[in-house]
Enzyme design. Sequence first.
Site, PDB file in Angstrom:
ATOM      1  N   TYR A   1      -2.428   3.110  14.301  1.00  0.00           N
ATOM      2  CA  TYR A   1      -3.712   2.621  14.817  1.00  0.00           C
ATOM      3  C   TYR A   1      -3.473   1.533  15.877  1.00  0.00           C
ATOM      4  CZ  TYR A   1      -5.731   5.447  11.147  1.00  0.00           C
ATOM      5  OH  TYR A   1      -6.086   6.511  10.375  1.00  0.00           O
TER       6      TYR A   1
ATOM      7  N   ALA B   1      -2.044   4.499  -4.113  1.00  0.00           N
ATOM      8  CA  ALA B   1      -3.224   5.241  -3.671  1.00  0.00           C
ATOM      9  C   ALA B   1      -3.444   6.452  -4.577  1.00  0.00           C
ATOM     10  CB  ALA B   1      -3.092   5.655  -2.210  1.00  0.00           C
ATOM     11  N   ARG B   2      -2.583   7.486  -4.445  1.00  0.00           N
ATOM     12  CA  ARG B   2      -2.885   8.744  -5.130  1.00  0.00           C
ATOM     13  C   ARG B   2      -2.880   8.655  -6.651  1.00  0.00           C
ATOM     14  NH1 ARG B   2       1.266  11.906  -1.527  1.00  0.00           N
ATOM     15  NH2 ARG B   2       2.122   9.804  -1.670  1.00  0.00           N
TER      16      ARG B   2
ATOM     17  N   GLN C   1      -9.779  -3.416   4.536  1.00  0.00           N
ATOM     18  CA  GLN C   1      -8.756  -3.068   5.516  1.00  0.00           C
ATOM     19  C   GLN C   1      -9.395  -3.022   6.894  1.00  0.00           C
ATOM     20  OE1 GLN C   1      -7.253   1.097   5.738  1.00  0.00           O
ATOM     21  NE2 GLN C   1      -5.235   0.141   5.528  1.00  0.00           N
TER      22      GLN C   1
HETATM   23  C1  LIG Z   1      -6.975  10.396   0.499  1.00  0.00           C
HETATM   24  C2  LIG Z   1      -6.146   9.357   1.183  1.00  0.00           C
HETATM   25  C3  LIG Z   1      -6.716   8.583   2.184  1.00  0.00           C
HETATM   26  C4  LIG Z   1      -5.961   7.588   2.829  1.00  0.00           C
HETATM   27  N1  LIG Z   1      -6.559   6.776   3.758  1.00  0.00           N
HETATM   28  C5  LIG Z   1      -5.894   5.695   4.215  1.00  0.00           C
HETATM   29  C6  LIG Z   1      -6.564   4.730   5.021  1.00  0.00           C
HETATM   30  O1  LIG Z   1      -7.755   4.830   5.295  1.00  0.00           O
HETATM   31  N2  LIG Z   1      -5.840   3.675   5.446  1.00  0.00           N
HETATM   32  C7  LIG Z   1      -4.519   3.516   5.136  1.00  0.00           C
HETATM   33  O2  LIG Z   1      -3.889   2.543   5.557  1.00  0.00           O
HETATM   34  N3  LIG Z   1      -3.865   4.417   4.380  1.00  0.00           N
HETATM   35  C8  LIG Z   1      -4.512   5.480   3.891  1.00  0.00           C
HETATM   36  N4  LIG Z   1      -3.885   6.356   3.059  1.00  0.00           N
HETATM   37  C9  LIG Z   1      -2.460   6.139   2.729  1.00  0.00           C
HETATM   38  C10 LIG Z   1      -2.273   5.305   1.454  1.00  0.00           C
HETATM   39  O3  LIG Z   1      -2.758   3.992   1.607  1.00  0.00           O
HETATM   40  C11 LIG Z   1      -0.780   5.212   1.083  1.00  0.00           C
HETATM   41  O4  LIG Z   1      -0.114   4.600   2.159  1.00  0.00           O
HETATM   42  C12 LIG Z   1      -0.146   6.574   0.788  1.00  0.00           C
HETATM   43  O5  LIG Z   1      -1.026   7.407   0.065  1.00  0.00           O
HETATM   44  C13 LIG Z   1       1.153   6.409  -0.016  1.00  0.00           C
HETATM   45  O6  LIG Z   1       0.893   5.762  -1.225  1.00  0.00           O
HETATM   46  P1  LIG Z   1       0.846   6.587  -2.637  1.00  0.00           P
HETATM   47  O7  LIG Z   1       2.184   7.270  -2.780  1.00  0.00           O
HETATM   48  O8  LIG Z   1       0.627   5.506  -3.679  1.00  0.00           O
HETATM   49  O9  LIG Z   1      -0.260   7.559  -2.568  1.00  0.00           O
HETATM   50  C14 LIG Z   1      -4.601   7.379   2.439  1.00  0.00           C
HETATM   51  C15 LIG Z   1      -4.046   8.177   1.436  1.00  0.00           C
HETATM   52  C16 LIG Z   1      -4.801   9.146   0.810  1.00  0.00           C
HETATM   53  C17 LIG Z   1      -4.155   9.963  -0.286  1.00  0.00           C
END
Ligand SMILES: Cc1cc2nc3c(=O)[nH]c(=O)nc-3n(C[C@H](O)[C@H](O)[C@H](O)COP(=O)(O)O)c2cc1C
Length: 405
Positions: A178, A353-354, A103
């Site tokens: 960003y 992600a989570r 990314q």
């Molecule tokens: C611990 C953590 C760190 C994250 N860091 C980033 C990041 O560096 N860049 C980004 O685009 N999104 C980041 N996100 C957001 C995730 O990519 C995603 O958009 C968000 O968690 C929703 O998806 P989910 O419901 O599958 O968790 C982060 C999320 C979490 C939980």
Amino acid sequence: MVDDLTSKLLSPVSLAGLTARNRVIKAGAFEGMCPGGIPTDELVEHHRRLAAGGVGITTVAYCAVSADGRTFEDQMYMHEEILPGLRKISEAVHAEGGAVAAQLGHCGYFSKNTELTIPRPLGPSGRFNELGVMRGIPFSGGMTKADIGRTVREYGTAAALLKRAGFDAIEMHMGHGYLLSQFLSPLANKRRDEYGGSLHNRLRLPVAAFRAVREAVGEGFPIWAKINLSDGVNGGIEVEDAAQVAQRLESEGIDAIEMSGGFTSMSPMYLLRGDRPLTDMIGVEKNDFQKVALRLFGSTIIKEYPFEELFFLEQAKVIRDAVQLPLIYLGGVSSLENMRTAMAEGFDFVALARALIRDPDMIHKIEKGECAYHTDCNHCNKCIAAMDTPSGTRCVRDEEDFYTS
Ligand SMILES: Cc1cc2nc3c(=O)[nH]c(=O)nc-3n(C[C@H](O)[C@H](O)[C@H](O)COP(=O)(O)O)c2cc1C
């Protein structure tokens, strides 16, 4: 018996020359494993583990295009010296049968990086730097055209380095507030030149950065953009604008779009949903001023949004109806059933992600026949606080005291 949607989800798929073993992407989630901007063996293991668990593509989060593109010091930034570290990541992921994306990002006006080589962070227009104020960086400046030109070149150089390092794809971060998202957003972009004003103008830098990345990696190398469906703040972009952004990127030849939302410095929970882990964020914060600020203003500044499964689905459908290119659904994917819904709705990939932070083996379990799979991630969002601990991002729900480990 495996139904058609599950089979589509779990079968190999081609994206601009890359064959991924399935349609599941680990979404970029900052790992907290790059002290001083250098990737560590822990970062290698983090992504190897995700690949071993069966995801098609894992995404290394927030790789800044330059040292000054970091939001804080311990974020990876692209420079020649980290080539061996990057190669270790791609080799480890490939050995497990997965593919790896990086990314690419730039923080723009909000930064708490005290190692900036410039007097203050630079974005589309000078403004208050919400993230840096407690670190003595209260303001940002507006980029000159020379700054813009240099930044575009940095995108190209960074992309070329990642390709040489064996990465399979690039995700351009155009969301979450960003730099490229700041240019797109009327909230942050107050420029009066050809980079501000109409959406056509506000797209000028994101498009130039995309062209530089394409030029660096060539055709047949997947590039996708993570864009905002909504900034989640009054005066920011909304889904109708996002549809136009997607259409323009499609006409420029981008390979796919991943949809998200929110502005890190103003509406961080919009992109996550669920609990606001304020106590834990205060617990892991090393800066005393920042601790006090979080205690005093955290609950006012960080607005909470309840978690719902597939929380971006309705907005994502607007993009689906506006473009033909492959789309990556992201946001609240919690089960095989959710992934099947995303497939049935016409999305080409799902990103999580989570759920994968909680259980990196999720996809292997589904492949082995756990059709009722549902993550037991409870969206406590303590993993957000874990980013700032020595061991970095992981599910810490079951750890008694994780602040210093
Ligand atoms: C611990 C953590 C760190 C994250 N860091 C980033 C990041 O560096 N860049 C980004 O685009 N999104 C980041 N996100 C957001 C995730 O990519 C995603 O958009 C968000 O968690 C929703 O998806 P989910 O419901 O599958 O968790 C982060 C999320 C979490 C939980």
